[in-house]
Design a protein around this motif. Structure first.
Motif, short mmCIF file in Angstrom:
data_model
loop_
_atom_site.label_atom_id
_atom_site.label_comp_id
_atom_site.label_asym_id
_atom_site.label_seq_id
_atom_site.Cartn_x
_atom_site.Cartn_y
_atom_site.Cartn_z
N SER A 185 -0.06 11.34 12.24
CA SER A 185 -1.38 11.81 12.63
C SER A 185 -1.87 12.82 11.58
O SER A 185 -1.24 12.96 10.52
N THR A 222 -7.41 8.82 12.65
CA THR A 222 -7.95 10.19 12.58
C THR A 222 -8.00 10.61 11.11
O THR A 222 -7.74 9.81 10.22
N ASP A 225 -2.44 6.94 13.13
CA ASP A 225 -3.56 7.28 14.01
C ASP A 225 -4.88 7.07 13.31
O ASP A 225 -5.01 7.25 12.09
N ARG A 252 4.91 8.04 14.85
CA ARG A 252 3.47 8.12 14.55
C ARG A 252 3.19 9.02 13.36
O ARG A 252 3.95 9.94 13.07
#
Lengths: 268, 302
Positions: free
Chosen positions: B282, B11, B9, B280
Protein backbone atom coordinates in the motif's frame (compact mmCIF):
# COMPACT_ATOMS: atom_id res chain seq x y z
CA UNK A 1 35.79 30.83 -43.66
CA UNK A 2 39.56 30.83 -43.49
CA UNK A 3 41.60 32.52 -40.80
CA UNK A 4 42.14 36.25 -41.18
CA UNK A 5 45.87 36.26 -41.87
CA UNK A 6 48.26 39.17 -41.60
CA UNK A 7 51.67 38.50 -43.13
CA UNK A 8 54.39 41.02 -42.34
CA UNK A 9 55.65 42.48 -45.63
CA UNK A 10 59.13 43.57 -44.60
CA UNK A 11 61.24 43.70 -41.44
CA UNK A 12 60.19 46.65 -39.28
CA UNK A 13 62.47 49.52 -38.32
CA UNK A 14 60.10 50.90 -35.68
CA UNK A 15 57.86 49.17 -33.15
CA UNK A 16 54.20 48.86 -34.12
CA UNK A 17 51.20 48.77 -31.77
CA UNK A 18 48.83 45.99 -32.86
CA UNK A 19 46.23 46.44 -30.12
CA UNK A 20 43.65 47.34 -32.80
CA UNK A 21 43.90 43.92 -34.46
CA UNK A 22 41.90 41.70 -32.09
CA UNK A 23 38.96 39.43 -32.96
CA UNK A 24 36.59 41.74 -31.07
CA UNK A 25 37.75 44.88 -32.88
CA UNK A 26 37.71 43.29 -36.33
CA UNK A 27 34.42 41.39 -36.06
CA UNK A 28 32.10 42.36 -38.91
CA UNK A 29 34.65 44.59 -40.65
CA UNK A 30 35.37 44.22 -44.37
CA UNK A 31 38.89 43.62 -45.63
CA UNK A 32 38.93 47.20 -46.94
CA UNK A 33 37.96 48.54 -43.51
CA UNK A 34 40.64 46.43 -41.88
CA UNK A 35 43.24 47.55 -44.43
CA UNK A 36 42.47 51.18 -43.60
CA UNK A 37 42.92 50.84 -39.83
CA UNK A 38 45.78 53.01 -38.63
CA UNK A 39 48.43 51.40 -36.42
CA UNK A 40 50.53 53.56 -34.10
CA UNK A 41 54.23 53.27 -34.79
CA UNK A 42 56.34 55.79 -32.93
CA UNK A 43 55.19 59.21 -34.08
CA UNK A 44 53.60 57.83 -37.20
CA UNK A 45 50.39 56.06 -38.02
CA UNK A 46 50.59 53.27 -40.55
CA UNK A 47 47.75 51.71 -42.53
CA UNK A 48 47.41 47.98 -41.84
CA UNK A 49 47.88 47.15 -45.52
CA UNK A 50 51.14 49.07 -45.62
CA UNK A 51 52.57 46.75 -42.97
CA UNK A 52 50.81 43.44 -43.69
CA UNK A 53 49.49 41.43 -46.60
CA UNK A 54 45.93 40.53 -45.62
CA UNK A 55 44.25 37.24 -46.54
CA UNK A 56 41.22 35.31 -45.30
CA UNK A 57 38.17 36.71 -43.57
CA UNK A 58 37.40 34.95 -40.25
CA UNK A 59 38.09 37.66 -37.67
CA UNK A 60 37.49 35.19 -34.85
CA UNK A 61 40.64 33.35 -35.94
CA UNK A 62 43.48 35.78 -36.59
CA UNK A 63 46.95 34.69 -37.71
CA UNK A 64 50.09 36.81 -37.84
CA UNK A 65 52.83 35.37 -40.06
CA UNK A 66 56.50 36.44 -40.22
CA UNK A 67 55.78 38.23 -36.95
CA UNK A 68 58.71 39.91 -35.22
CA UNK A 69 59.65 41.20 -31.81
CA UNK A 70 58.75 44.70 -32.91
CA UNK A 71 55.01 43.95 -32.84
CA UNK A 72 53.71 45.13 -29.48
CA UNK A 73 50.32 44.81 -27.75
CA UNK A 74 49.19 41.75 -29.73
CA UNK A 75 45.85 40.56 -28.33
CA UNK A 76 45.68 43.44 -25.92
CA UNK A 77 42.22 43.71 -24.29
CA UNK A 78 40.89 40.84 -26.43
CA UNK A 79 37.72 39.16 -25.13
CA UNK A 80 37.01 36.31 -27.53
CA UNK A 81 38.41 34.40 -30.48
CA UNK A 82 41.90 33.18 -31.21
CA UNK A 83 45.14 34.81 -32.29
CA UNK A 84 48.00 32.70 -33.61
CA UNK A 85 51.39 34.33 -34.01
CA UNK A 86 54.05 32.67 -36.12
CA UNK A 87 57.41 34.31 -35.49
CA UNK A 88 58.01 36.55 -32.53
CA UNK A 89 55.96 38.98 -30.50
CA UNK A 90 57.05 42.20 -28.87
CA UNK A 91 56.11 43.50 -25.46
CA UNK A 92 52.68 43.54 -23.83
CA UNK A 93 51.40 40.35 -25.49
CA UNK A 94 47.84 39.78 -24.19
CA UNK A 95 47.92 42.92 -22.03
CA UNK A 96 44.63 43.22 -20.09
CA UNK A 97 43.31 40.21 -21.97
CA UNK A 98 39.73 39.36 -20.94
CA UNK A 99 39.17 36.07 -22.75
CA UNK A 100 40.00 34.06 -25.83
CA UNK A 101 43.14 32.21 -26.80
CA UNK A 102 46.56 33.37 -27.96
CA UNK A 103 49.13 30.95 -29.38
CA UNK A 104 52.62 32.31 -29.96
CA UNK A 105 55.00 30.15 -31.95
CA UNK A 106 58.10 32.11 -31.03
CA UNK A 107 59.44 34.35 -28.31
CA UNK A 108 57.74 37.25 -26.54
CA UNK A 109 59.24 40.28 -24.87
CA UNK A 110 58.40 42.07 -21.63
CA UNK A 111 55.09 42.36 -19.80
CA UNK A 112 53.35 39.45 -21.54
CA UNK A 113 49.99 38.68 -19.87
CA UNK A 114 50.22 41.78 -17.71
CA UNK A 115 46.79 42.60 -16.29
CA UNK A 116 45.32 39.54 -18.00
CA UNK A 117 42.00 38.60 -16.38
CA UNK A 118 40.84 35.52 -18.29
CA UNK A 119 41.60 33.35 -21.31
CA UNK A 120 44.60 31.26 -22.31
CA UNK A 121 48.02 32.27 -23.65
CA UNK A 122 50.35 29.59 -24.98
CA UNK A 123 53.90 30.66 -25.69
CA UNK A 124 56.03 28.09 -27.46
CA UNK A 125 59.27 29.87 -26.82
CA UNK A 126 60.87 32.19 -24.30
CA UNK A 127 59.46 35.27 -22.61
CA UNK A 128 61.21 38.44 -21.48
CA UNK A 129 61.02 40.10 -18.09
CA UNK A 130 57.86 41.02 -16.18
CA UNK A 131 55.69 38.15 -17.39
CA UNK A 132 52.22 38.64 -15.84
CA UNK A 133 53.63 41.51 -13.77
CA UNK A 134 51.91 44.76 -12.94
CA UNK A 135 52.75 47.72 -15.17
CA UNK A 136 54.63 50.46 -13.31
CA UNK A 137 51.97 52.33 -11.34
CA UNK A 138 49.51 49.43 -11.42
CA UNK A 139 48.93 47.54 -8.20
CA UNK A 140 48.06 44.18 -9.71
CA UNK A 141 49.61 42.06 -12.41
CA UNK A 142 47.80 39.11 -13.92
CA UNK A 143 44.27 38.78 -12.49
CA UNK A 144 43.07 35.48 -13.94
CA UNK A 145 43.32 33.04 -16.81
CA UNK A 146 46.18 30.77 -17.70
CA UNK A 147 49.59 31.17 -19.35
CA UNK A 148 51.59 28.18 -20.63
CA UNK A 149 55.22 28.67 -21.56
CA UNK A 150 57.40 26.00 -23.09
CA UNK A 151 60.64 27.98 -22.79
CA UNK A 152 62.29 30.22 -20.23
CA UNK A 153 61.05 33.44 -18.64
CA UNK A 154 63.01 36.53 -17.62
CA UNK A 155 63.11 38.34 -14.31
CA UNK A 156 60.18 39.42 -12.11
CA UNK A 157 57.71 36.95 -13.59
CA UNK A 158 54.45 37.12 -11.61
CA UNK A 159 55.31 40.40 -9.91
CA UNK A 160 52.15 41.50 -8.05
CA UNK A 161 50.18 38.75 -9.73
CA UNK A 162 46.70 38.53 -8.18
CA UNK A 163 45.08 35.37 -9.59
CA UNK A 164 45.48 32.83 -12.40
CA UNK A 165 47.91 30.09 -13.31
CA UNK A 166 51.30 30.31 -15.07
CA UNK A 167 53.06 27.08 -16.03
CA UNK A 168 56.67 27.44 -17.17
CA UNK A 169 58.44 24.41 -18.61
CA UNK A 170 61.85 26.09 -18.75
CA UNK A 171 63.75 28.25 -16.29
CA UNK A 172 62.75 31.46 -14.55
CA UNK A 173 64.92 34.49 -13.84
CA UNK A 174 65.49 36.36 -10.60
CA UNK A 175 62.69 37.72 -8.42
CA UNK A 176 60.16 35.14 -9.60
CA UNK A 177 56.79 35.80 -7.90
CA UNK A 178 58.06 38.95 -6.25
CA UNK A 179 55.31 40.81 -4.37
CA UNK A 180 52.89 38.12 -5.55
CA UNK A 181 49.36 38.63 -4.16
CA UNK A 182 47.82 35.27 -5.09
CA UNK A 183 47.63 32.74 -7.89
CA UNK A 184 49.78 29.81 -8.95
CA UNK A 185 53.10 29.63 -10.80
CA UNK A 186 54.78 26.36 -11.71
CA UNK A 187 58.38 26.08 -12.97
CA UNK A 188 59.92 22.82 -14.17
CA UNK A 189 63.41 24.27 -14.63
CA UNK A 190 65.63 26.36 -12.38
CA UNK A 191 64.75 29.66 -10.75
CA UNK A 192 66.92 32.69 -10.14
CA UNK A 193 67.75 34.51 -6.94
CA UNK A 194 65.22 36.02 -4.55
CA UNK A 195 62.37 33.78 -5.54
CA UNK A 196 59.20 34.91 -3.76
CA UNK A 197 60.69 38.24 -2.65
CA UNK A 198 57.95 40.18 -0.87
CA UNK A 199 55.41 37.43 -1.69
CA UNK A 200 52.15 37.97 0.25
CA UNK A 201 50.07 34.94 -0.80
CA UNK A 202 49.96 32.54 -3.72
CA UNK A 203 51.63 29.28 -4.63
CA UNK A 204 54.91 28.55 -6.38
CA UNK A 205 55.49 24.99 -7.58
CA UNK A 206 59.11 24.13 -8.18
CA UNK A 207 60.80 20.94 -9.29
CA UNK A 208 64.27 21.99 -8.22
CA UNK A 209 65.35 23.13 -4.79
CA UNK A 210 65.74 26.93 -4.98
CA UNK A 211 68.14 29.16 -3.06
CA UNK A 212 65.84 30.93 -0.65
CA UNK A 213 66.41 34.16 1.20
CA UNK A 214 66.08 34.38 4.97
CA UNK A 215 62.46 35.52 5.15
CA UNK A 216 61.14 32.38 3.45
CA UNK A 217 60.79 29.64 6.06
CA UNK A 218 60.65 25.86 5.91
CA UNK A 219 57.30 24.31 6.97
CA UNK A 220 58.32 20.68 6.44
CA UNK A 221 57.39 17.95 3.98
CA UNK A 222 53.71 17.28 3.36
CA UNK A 223 51.26 15.41 1.18
CA UNK A 224 48.77 18.04 0.06
CA UNK A 225 45.43 16.82 -1.33
CA UNK A 226 44.79 19.96 -3.36
CA UNK A 227 47.74 19.12 -5.61
CA UNK A 228 45.96 16.02 -6.93
CA UNK A 229 42.97 18.17 -7.71
CA UNK A 230 45.14 20.75 -9.43
CA UNK A 231 47.10 18.30 -11.55
CA UNK A 232 43.84 16.62 -12.52
CA UNK A 233 42.64 20.00 -13.81
CA UNK A 234 45.86 20.29 -15.86
CA UNK A 235 45.33 16.88 -17.47
CA UNK A 236 44.20 18.18 -20.88
CA UNK A 237 46.64 21.07 -21.20
CA UNK A 238 49.22 21.18 -24.00
CA UNK A 239 52.01 21.34 -21.41
CA UNK A 240 54.45 19.01 -19.69
CA UNK A 241 52.53 19.81 -16.49
CA UNK A 242 49.71 17.63 -17.82
CA UNK A 243 51.73 14.49 -17.03
CA UNK A 244 52.63 15.36 -13.44
CA UNK A 245 50.80 13.58 -10.67
CA UNK A 246 52.62 14.21 -7.42
CA UNK A 247 51.39 15.59 -4.16
CA UNK A 248 54.39 15.19 -1.87
CA UNK A 249 56.15 18.51 -1.39
CA UNK A 250 58.51 20.45 0.82
CA UNK A 251 56.55 23.52 1.88
CA UNK A 252 58.26 26.84 2.41
CA UNK A 253 56.17 29.82 3.49
CA UNK A 254 56.93 33.45 3.03
CA UNK A 255 57.85 36.15 2.51
CA UNK A 256 57.41 36.67 6.25
CA UNK A 257 58.72 40.19 5.78
CA UNK A 258 55.49 40.79 3.88
CA UNK A 259 52.58 38.90 5.50
CA UNK A 260 54.12 35.51 4.78
CA UNK A 261 51.04 33.64 3.57
CA UNK A 262 52.66 32.68 0.30
CA UNK A 263 54.05 29.20 -0.25
CA UNK A 264 56.85 27.70 -2.27
CA UNK A 265 56.21 24.01 -2.81
CA UNK A 266 59.21 21.97 -3.93
CA UNK A 267 58.45 18.49 -5.22
CA UNK A 268 60.25 15.64 -3.52
CA UNK B 1 -3.53 -5.89 -9.33
CA UNK B 2 -1.78 -8.95 -7.88
CA UNK B 3 1.92 -9.72 -8.43
CA UNK B 4 3.15 -13.13 -7.25
CA UNK B 5 0.29 -13.28 -4.79
CA UNK B 6 0.92 -9.77 -3.45
CA UNK B 7 -2.00 -7.36 -3.78
CA UNK B 8 -0.99 -3.91 -5.02
CA UNK B 9 -3.50 -1.46 -3.57
CA UNK B 10 -5.19 1.03 -5.86
CA UNK B 11 -3.73 3.98 -3.99
CA UNK B 12 -0.91 6.45 -4.27
CA UNK B 13 2.01 7.85 -2.32
CA UNK B 14 1.73 11.54 -1.73
CA UNK B 15 5.01 13.46 -1.92
CA UNK B 16 6.15 17.02 -1.45
CA UNK B 17 8.46 19.48 -3.13
CA UNK B 18 11.77 19.73 -1.31
CA UNK B 19 15.15 21.32 -1.90
CA UNK B 20 17.89 18.81 -2.52
CA UNK B 21 21.65 18.80 -2.84
CA UNK B 22 24.45 16.32 -3.35
CA UNK B 23 27.88 16.40 -1.74
CA UNK B 24 30.82 14.23 -2.68
CA UNK B 25 32.97 13.25 0.28
CA UNK B 26 36.39 11.74 -0.31
CA UNK B 27 39.05 10.54 2.07
CA UNK B 28 42.27 8.58 2.17
CA UNK B 29 40.24 5.39 1.94
CA UNK B 30 36.59 4.33 1.86
CA UNK B 31 36.51 3.66 5.58
CA UNK B 32 37.13 7.31 6.38
CA UNK B 33 34.92 8.58 3.60
CA UNK B 34 32.13 6.52 5.15
CA UNK B 35 32.97 7.80 8.62
CA UNK B 36 32.49 11.39 7.44
CA UNK B 37 29.43 10.57 5.35
CA UNK B 38 27.72 8.60 8.11
CA UNK B 39 28.29 11.40 10.57
CA UNK B 40 27.01 13.96 8.11
CA UNK B 41 23.87 11.97 7.34
CA UNK B 42 23.27 10.95 10.93
CA UNK B 43 20.12 12.09 12.76
CA UNK B 44 18.59 12.99 9.41
CA UNK B 45 15.63 10.65 9.07
CA UNK B 46 12.77 13.11 8.91
CA UNK B 47 12.45 16.84 8.46
CA UNK B 48 9.94 16.88 11.30
CA UNK B 49 12.67 17.03 13.92
CA UNK B 50 16.00 16.67 12.14
CA UNK B 51 15.78 19.64 9.78
CA UNK B 52 16.98 17.58 6.84
CA UNK B 53 16.56 14.12 5.44
CA UNK B 54 19.90 12.78 4.32
CA UNK B 55 21.54 9.57 3.30
CA UNK B 56 24.39 7.97 1.44
CA UNK B 57 23.59 7.64 -2.24
CA UNK B 58 26.46 5.42 -3.37
CA UNK B 59 30.18 4.69 -3.32
CA UNK B 60 32.46 6.42 -5.80
CA UNK B 61 35.62 5.00 -7.33
CA UNK B 62 38.78 7.14 -7.33
CA UNK B 63 38.20 7.79 -11.04
CA UNK B 64 34.81 9.33 -10.29
CA UNK B 65 35.91 11.77 -7.60
CA UNK B 66 37.41 15.23 -8.19
CA UNK B 67 40.58 14.54 -6.21
CA UNK B 68 41.17 10.96 -7.32
CA UNK B 69 40.55 9.40 -3.90
CA UNK B 70 37.80 6.95 -2.95
CA UNK B 71 34.59 8.60 -1.85
CA UNK B 72 30.87 8.47 -1.31
CA UNK B 73 28.11 10.75 -2.49
CA UNK B 74 25.42 11.87 -0.11
CA UNK B 75 22.06 13.47 -0.77
CA UNK B 76 20.42 15.93 1.55
CA UNK B 77 16.84 17.22 1.39
CA UNK B 78 14.96 19.89 3.31
CA UNK B 79 11.59 21.58 3.08
CA UNK B 80 13.16 24.97 2.29
CA UNK B 81 16.39 26.36 0.94
CA UNK B 82 17.24 28.29 4.13
CA UNK B 83 17.05 25.14 6.27
CA UNK B 84 19.03 23.14 3.77
CA UNK B 85 21.79 25.72 3.60
CA UNK B 86 21.97 26.02 7.38
CA UNK B 87 22.02 22.26 7.91
CA UNK B 88 24.61 21.74 5.18
CA UNK B 89 26.89 24.28 6.75
CA UNK B 90 26.63 22.98 10.31
CA UNK B 91 26.95 19.36 9.25
CA UNK B 92 29.94 20.15 7.03
CA UNK B 93 31.56 21.95 9.94
CA UNK B 94 30.97 19.26 12.54
CA UNK B 95 31.19 16.10 10.44
CA UNK B 96 33.53 16.65 7.47
CA UNK B 97 35.86 19.37 8.68
CA UNK B 98 36.44 17.24 11.78
CA UNK B 99 36.95 13.90 10.03
CA UNK B 100 40.58 12.95 9.35
CA UNK B 101 41.61 13.16 5.69
CA UNK B 102 38.05 13.93 4.51
CA UNK B 103 37.39 16.45 1.74
CA UNK B 104 34.08 17.67 0.29
CA UNK B 105 33.12 18.60 -3.24
CA UNK B 106 30.07 19.73 -5.16
CA UNK B 107 27.87 16.91 -6.40
CA UNK B 108 25.49 18.92 -8.58
CA UNK B 109 27.11 21.02 -11.28
CA UNK B 110 24.91 20.69 -14.35
CA UNK B 111 22.15 18.63 -15.91
CA UNK B 112 19.23 20.24 -14.09
CA UNK B 113 17.03 23.11 -15.20
CA UNK B 114 17.46 25.36 -12.22
CA UNK B 115 20.56 25.02 -10.08
CA UNK B 116 21.15 27.39 -7.18
CA UNK B 117 24.70 27.63 -5.85
CA UNK B 118 24.81 27.20 -2.10
CA UNK B 119 27.69 27.37 0.34
CA UNK B 120 29.56 24.15 0.92
CA UNK B 121 32.89 25.13 2.46
CA UNK B 122 32.63 28.86 1.86
CA UNK B 123 32.24 29.84 5.51
CA UNK B 124 34.24 26.95 6.94
CA UNK B 125 37.30 28.70 5.61
CA UNK B 126 37.20 31.10 8.54
CA UNK B 127 38.20 28.19 10.75
CA UNK B 128 41.60 28.75 9.14
CA UNK B 129 41.98 32.00 11.11
CA UNK B 130 43.71 33.79 8.27
CA UNK B 131 45.90 30.87 7.22
CA UNK B 132 43.27 29.57 4.79
CA UNK B 133 43.97 29.84 1.08
CA UNK B 134 41.75 29.47 -1.94
CA UNK B 135 42.54 28.00 -5.32
CA UNK B 136 40.58 28.37 -8.53
CA UNK B 137 40.78 25.43 -10.95
CA UNK B 138 38.61 25.19 -14.06
CA UNK B 139 36.36 27.97 -12.80
CA UNK B 140 35.68 26.29 -9.43
CA UNK B 141 36.90 27.73 -6.17
CA UNK B 142 38.35 25.47 -3.52
CA UNK B 143 39.44 26.28 0.02
CA UNK B 144 42.44 24.85 1.81
CA UNK B 145 42.11 25.13 5.58
CA UNK B 146 45.12 24.14 7.70
CA UNK B 147 44.08 21.54 10.30
CA UNK B 148 46.02 19.25 12.59
CA UNK B 149 46.13 16.29 10.18
CA UNK B 150 47.32 18.43 7.27
CA UNK B 151 44.90 20.40 5.14
CA UNK B 152 41.12 20.31 4.91
CA UNK B 153 40.16 20.70 1.27
CA UNK B 154 36.65 21.71 0.25
CA UNK B 155 34.92 23.19 -2.73
CA UNK B 156 33.37 26.58 -2.04
CA UNK B 157 29.83 25.75 -3.17
CA UNK B 158 27.58 23.00 -4.40
CA UNK B 159 24.32 22.98 -6.35
CA UNK B 160 20.81 22.95 -4.92
CA UNK B 161 17.81 21.94 -6.97
CA UNK B 162 14.05 21.56 -6.56
CA UNK B 163 13.43 17.93 -5.77
CA UNK B 164 10.86 15.54 -4.33
CA UNK B 165 10.57 14.02 -0.88
CA UNK B 166 8.17 11.60 0.73
CA UNK B 167 7.67 8.98 -1.93
CA UNK B 168 6.75 5.81 -0.04
CA UNK B 169 5.18 2.42 0.05
CA UNK B 170 3.94 0.12 2.81
CA UNK B 171 4.70 -3.58 3.07
CA UNK B 172 1.98 -5.59 4.77
CA UNK B 173 3.09 -9.04 5.89
CA UNK B 174 1.92 -12.01 7.91
CA UNK B 175 4.72 -11.63 10.45
CA UNK B 176 7.29 -9.10 11.64
CA UNK B 177 10.34 -11.12 10.45
CA UNK B 178 8.76 -11.52 7.02
CA UNK B 179 8.00 -7.79 6.75
CA UNK B 180 11.57 -6.99 7.76
CA UNK B 181 13.06 -9.46 5.26
CA UNK B 182 10.96 -7.90 2.51
CA UNK B 183 12.16 -4.43 3.50
CA UNK B 184 15.76 -5.58 3.40
CA UNK B 185 15.28 -6.99 -0.09
CA UNK B 186 13.63 -3.75 -1.20
CA UNK B 187 16.41 -1.57 0.24
CA UNK B 188 19.09 -3.73 -1.37
CA UNK B 189 17.43 -3.19 -4.74
CA UNK B 190 16.69 0.49 -4.21
CA UNK B 191 20.17 1.41 -3.02
CA UNK B 192 21.40 0.62 -6.53
CA UNK B 193 19.13 3.35 -7.94
CA UNK B 194 20.94 6.69 -8.42
CA UNK B 195 19.61 10.07 -7.22
CA UNK B 196 17.54 8.68 -4.33
CA UNK B 197 17.97 8.01 -0.63
CA UNK B 198 15.84 6.17 1.91
CA UNK B 199 16.47 8.36 4.96
CA UNK B 200 15.11 6.21 7.79
CA UNK B 201 17.19 3.71 9.78
CA UNK B 202 18.34 1.10 7.31
CA UNK B 203 15.91 2.74 4.89
CA UNK B 204 12.84 1.49 6.76
CA UNK B 205 10.33 3.21 9.06
CA UNK B 206 7.90 1.38 11.32
CA UNK B 207 6.22 4.38 12.91
CA UNK B 208 4.07 5.59 10.06
CA UNK B 209 1.99 8.56 11.15
CA UNK B 210 -1.38 10.08 10.54
CA UNK B 211 -2.14 13.79 10.66
CA UNK B 212 -3.35 15.00 14.08
CA UNK B 213 -3.70 13.44 17.51
CA UNK B 214 -6.05 13.33 20.46
CA UNK B 215 -3.45 15.43 22.26
CA UNK B 216 -3.63 19.09 21.31
CA UNK B 217 0.13 19.62 21.25
CA UNK B 218 0.83 16.89 18.67
CA UNK B 219 0.44 17.50 14.94
CA UNK B 220 0.99 13.85 14.04
CA UNK B 221 0.53 10.54 15.81
CA UNK B 222 0.65 6.81 15.17
CA UNK B 223 -1.20 5.58 12.12
CA UNK B 224 -3.63 3.39 14.09
CA UNK B 225 -5.38 2.18 10.95
CA UNK B 226 -2.19 0.29 10.08
CA UNK B 227 -1.24 -0.84 13.61
CA UNK B 228 -1.76 -4.62 13.73
CA UNK B 229 -2.31 -4.78 17.50
CA UNK B 230 -5.29 -2.41 17.22
CA UNK B 231 -7.11 -4.38 14.53
CA UNK B 232 -10.11 -5.03 16.75
CA UNK B 233 -10.57 -1.64 18.34
CA UNK B 234 -9.96 0.93 15.61
CA UNK B 235 -11.14 1.60 12.06
CA UNK B 236 -8.46 -0.66 10.65
CA UNK B 237 -7.01 -0.95 7.16
CA UNK B 238 -5.68 -4.41 7.92
CA UNK B 239 -7.18 -7.79 7.15
CA UNK B 240 -7.01 -10.45 9.89
CA UNK B 241 -3.85 -12.18 8.61
CA UNK B 242 -1.67 -9.01 8.61
CA UNK B 243 0.58 -8.95 11.61
CA UNK B 244 3.21 -6.36 10.70
CA UNK B 245 3.48 -3.29 8.48
CA UNK B 246 6.64 -1.44 7.51
CA UNK B 247 7.16 1.58 5.30
CA UNK B 248 9.96 2.68 2.99
CA UNK B 249 10.25 6.42 2.40
CA UNK B 250 12.13 7.77 -0.62
CA UNK B 251 13.56 11.20 -1.31
CA UNK B 252 14.81 11.81 -4.83
CA UNK B 253 16.30 14.55 -6.93
CA UNK B 254 13.44 14.32 -9.43
CA UNK B 255 9.98 12.75 -9.75
CA UNK B 256 11.15 10.02 -12.22
CA UNK B 257 13.99 9.03 -9.88
CA UNK B 258 11.46 8.21 -7.16
CA UNK B 259 9.30 6.23 -9.58
CA UNK B 260 12.28 4.12 -10.62
CA UNK B 261 13.23 3.49 -6.99
CA UNK B 262 9.67 2.59 -5.97
CA UNK B 263 9.37 0.17 -8.84
CA UNK B 264 12.70 -1.45 -7.97
CA UNK B 265 11.70 -1.80 -4.32
CA UNK B 266 8.19 -3.12 -4.89
CA UNK B 267 9.50 -5.55 -7.51
CA UNK B 268 11.99 -6.96 -5.00
CA UNK B 269 9.25 -7.35 -2.39
CA UNK B 270 6.90 -9.05 -4.83
CA UNK B 271 9.65 -11.48 -5.82
CA UNK B 272 9.46 -12.81 -2.26
CA UNK B 273 5.73 -13.00 -2.81
CA UNK B 274 2.84 -14.49 -0.86
CA UNK B 275 4.76 -17.66 -0.06
CA UNK B 276 7.08 -15.54 2.10
CA UNK B 277 4.17 -13.95 3.89
CA UNK B 278 3.93 -10.72 1.90
CA UNK B 279 0.24 -9.98 1.44
CA UNK B 280 -0.16 -6.38 0.28
CA UNK B 281 1.65 -3.27 -0.88
CA UNK B 282 0.00 0.00 0.00
CA UNK B 283 1.13 3.63 0.22
CA UNK B 284 0.76 6.59 2.51
CA UNK B 285 -1.16 9.66 1.51
CA UNK B 286 -3.21 12.45 3.01
CA UNK B 287 -6.10 12.29 0.58
CA UNK B 288 -4.11 13.98 -2.14
CA UNK B 289 -4.67 17.50 -0.92
CA UNK B 290 -1.32 18.24 0.75
CA UNK B 291 1.38 17.08 -1.64
CA UNK B 292 1.67 17.97 -5.31
CA UNK B 293 3.29 14.67 -6.30
CA UNK B 294 1.14 11.52 -6.50
CA UNK B 295 2.84 8.21 -7.16
CA UNK B 296 0.10 5.75 -8.10
CA UNK B 297 1.28 2.25 -7.21
CA UNK B 298 -0.50 0.48 -10.02
CA UNK B 299 0.79 3.00 -12.56
CA UNK B 300 4.37 2.52 -11.33
CA UNK B 301 4.08 -1.29 -11.43
CA UNK B 302 2.24 -1.38 -14.78
Amino acid sequence: MSALTFTLKAPLQQRVDLSALTPDNLAGKSVADIAAILLVSGREKLRVDSVFDIAGSDAADIVFNNASGKLDFIGSHMKTGKITINGGAGSYLGLQMRGGHIVLNGNADAFAASGMANGLIEIKGNVGDFLAAALPGDRKGMKGGMVLISGNVGERAGDQMRRGIILIEGNAGAYLASRMLAGTIGVLGSVGEYVGYGMRRGTLLLMQEPRLHATVQDCGTHTLPFLSLMFKSFRDLPSKFAQINQNRVQRYAGDIANDGKGEILVFK
Amino acid sequence: MIINGVTIDDTFAEAFGMRGTRVIITAQNLRWAYNAARAMTGFATSVIACGVEAGIERELTPEETPDGRPGVSILMFAMGSAVLMKQLETRMGQCVLTCPTAAAFSGINDGYEEITKINLGKNLRFFGDGFQTSKLFNGKRYWRVPVMDGEFLTEESTGMIRSVGGGNFLILAESQPQALAACEAAIDAMSKVPNVIMPFPGGVVRSGSKVGSKYKSLIASTNDAFCPTLKGITKTELSPEIESVMEIVIDGLTDPDIRIAMRAGITAVCELGAKNGIKRISAGNYGGKLGPYHFKLREIMA
